[in-house]
Scaffold this motif. Sequence first.
Motif, PDB file in Angstrom:
ATOM      1  N   VAL A  66      -8.252  -2.311  -0.398  1.00  0.00           N
ATOM      2  CA  VAL A  66      -7.311  -3.277   0.490  1.00  0.00           C
ATOM      3  C   VAL A  66      -7.494  -4.216   0.676  1.00  0.00           C
ATOM      4  CG1 VAL A  66      -5.272  -2.100   1.043  1.00  0.00           C
ATOM      5  CG2 VAL A  66      -6.016  -0.356   0.051  1.00  0.00           C
TER       6      VAL A  66
ATOM      7  N   LEU B  76      -5.182   2.280   8.571  1.00  0.00           N
ATOM      8  CA  LEU B  76      -4.985   2.647   7.173  1.00  0.00           C
ATOM      9  C   LEU B  76      -6.039   3.365   6.751  1.00  0.00           C
ATOM     10  CD1 LEU B  76      -6.114  -0.638   5.241  1.00  0.00           C
ATOM     11  CD2 LEU B  76      -4.257   0.631   4.909  1.00  0.00           C
TER      12      LEU B  76
ATOM     13  N   VAL C  61      -6.364   8.363   3.155  1.00  0.00           N
ATOM     14  CA  VAL C  61      -6.740   7.292   2.883  1.00  0.00           C
ATOM     15  C   VAL C  61      -8.296   6.753   3.438  1.00  0.00           C
ATOM     16  CG1 VAL C  61      -7.084   4.799   3.593  1.00  0.00           C
ATOM     17  CG2 VAL C  61      -4.715   5.807   2.304  1.00  0.00           C
TER      18      VAL C  61
ATOM     19  N   ILE D 120       2.980  -1.357   4.426  1.00  0.00           N
ATOM     20  CA  ILE D 120       1.384  -0.320   4.779  1.00  0.00           C
ATOM     21  C   ILE D 120       0.735  -1.353   5.249  1.00  0.00           C
ATOM     22  CG2 ILE D 120      -0.929  -1.029   3.620  1.00  0.00           C
ATOM     23  CD1 ILE D 120       0.501   1.387   2.597  1.00  0.00           C
TER      24      ILE D 120
ATOM     25  N   ALA E 101      -5.834   5.407  -4.127  1.00  0.00           N
ATOM     26  CA  ALA E 101      -6.193   6.845  -3.374  1.00  0.00           C
ATOM     27  C   ALA E 101      -6.735   7.799  -4.238  1.00  0.00           C
ATOM     28  CB  ALA E 101      -4.905   6.854  -2.489  1.00  0.00           C
TER      29      ALA E 101
ATOM     30  N   PRO F 113       1.433  -4.123  -1.810  1.00  0.00           N
ATOM     31  CA  PRO F 113       0.245  -3.794  -1.257  1.00  0.00           C
ATOM     32  C   PRO F 113       0.163  -1.891  -1.146  1.00  0.00           C
ATOM     33  CG  PRO F 113       1.338  -5.653   0.200  1.00  0.00           C
ATOM     34  CD  PRO F 113       2.204  -5.780  -0.868  1.00  0.00           C
ATOM     35  N   PHE F 114       2.251  -1.721  -0.768  1.00  0.00           N
ATOM     36  CA  PHE F 114       1.578  -0.143  -1.252  1.00  0.00           C
ATOM     37  C   PHE F 114       1.401   0.396  -2.405  1.00  0.00           C
ATOM     38  CE2 PHE F 114       4.248   3.529  -2.713  1.00  0.00           C
ATOM     39  CZ  PHE F 114       4.468   4.836  -1.500  1.00  0.00           C
TER      40      PHE F 114
ATOM     41  N   LEU G 129      -1.818  -3.093   7.035  1.00  0.00           N
ATOM     42  CA  LEU G 129      -3.149  -4.008   6.547  1.00  0.00           C
ATOM     43  C   LEU G 129      -4.440  -4.500   7.669  1.00  0.00           C
ATOM     44  CD1 LEU G 129      -1.086  -6.501   4.733  1.00  0.00           C
ATOM     45  CD2 LEU G 129      -1.752  -4.361   4.008  1.00  0.00           C
TER      46      LEU G 129
ATOM     47  N   ARG H 167      -7.634  -2.123   9.352  1.00  0.00           N
ATOM     48  CA  ARG H 167      -8.550  -0.960   8.662  1.00  0.00           C
ATOM     49  C   ARG H 167      -8.568   0.650   9.915  1.00  0.00           C
ATOM     50  NH1 ARG H 167     -13.448  -0.072   6.053  1.00  0.00           N
ATOM     51  NH2 ARG H 167     -14.039  -2.817   5.616  1.00  0.00           N
TER      52      ARG H 167
ATOM     53  N   THR I 145     -11.588   3.341   0.309  1.00  0.00           N
ATOM     54  CA  THR I 145      -9.685   2.382  -0.049  1.00  0.00           C
ATOM     55  C   THR I 145      -9.384   1.578   0.931  1.00  0.00           C
ATOM     56  OG1 THR I 145      -9.296   5.171  -1.102  1.00  0.00           O
ATOM     57  CG2 THR I 145      -7.618   3.448  -0.340  1.00  0.00           C
ATOM     58  N   ALA I 146      -9.569   1.929   2.359  1.00  0.00           N
ATOM     59  CA  ALA I 146      -9.349   0.986   2.958  1.00  0.00           C
ATOM     60  C   ALA I 146     -10.015  -0.524   2.742  1.00  0.00           C
ATOM     61  CB  ALA I 146      -9.668   1.244   4.738  1.00  0.00           C
TER      62      ALA I 146
ATOM     63  N   THR J 128      -2.288   0.490  -2.423  1.00  0.00           N
ATOM     64  CA  THR J 128      -3.196   1.311  -1.491  1.00  0.00           C
ATOM     65  C   THR J 128      -2.890   3.041  -2.642  1.00  0.00           C
ATOM     66  OG1 THR J 128      -2.289   0.554   0.571  1.00  0.00           O
ATOM     67  CG2 THR J 128      -3.280   2.606   0.623  1.00  0.00           C
TER      68      THR J 128
END
Length: 231
Positions: free
Chosen positions: A140, A126, A132, A119, A52, A44-45, A121, A123, A136-137, A48
């Motif tokens: 992801v 994020l 972000v 990260i 971005a 996830p990192f 998870l 919205r 982007t959110a 993201t």
Amino acid sequence: MKTTKPTPKAAKRRKVDPELIRQLFERFEQDKPEPKTELNFVNPFTLTVAVALSAQTTDVAVNKATAPLFAIADNPADMLALGEEKLMRMISSIGLYRNKAKNVMEMCRILLAQYDGDIPLNRAALLSLPGVGNKTASVVLNELDIEPAIAVDTHVYRVSHRLGLVDASANTPDKVEAALMKAIPKPWLNRAHHWLILHGRYLCVARKPKCEICIVRDLCPKIGVEFTPLL
């Protein structure tokens, strides 16, 4: 009694056809049952960070820059250890790299201080991270199957209007996103973003759409109106 003629804008406005939407997404599903992002990531990192970094830059360019980057820094601690100057050098081939490097560094500090390096998870969390935004959110959360979402970039915006998935009142990315989330049946929601972006990126391109090889050409409302008719 005096009647009012419809304005040109109103005359062009067409209703969204649920049956058309059903047929379009059945066709997309048959062609590519499990579409995925073209950005390379390992967790996830890195997802993201990659998303971005992709703002105003192609996925190909981002993947080229992040391949060596993620090989040595796939978590916030290792990314911070690189330092902002080295990070800038490693992503200097992509647009807005200075500001993006600054945001990534600050994001890493926040993740380590507030989220144990993970990260968040959801919205709201994020969106609180530097660099972000809503798009982007959405990417992801959708990619990780956390929350169905449709990130509207230029490709998705263009295809949504051309295929009649939204009407003329959806004249901003946010309005297109809201309209798509309402119109697309739930079974297809978590894959719709990928289908639309890939269709716009490779077939329904801006200037010369490749109608002759389009998988939904017989369903397209624009064929014979704006584009060259098919024989």
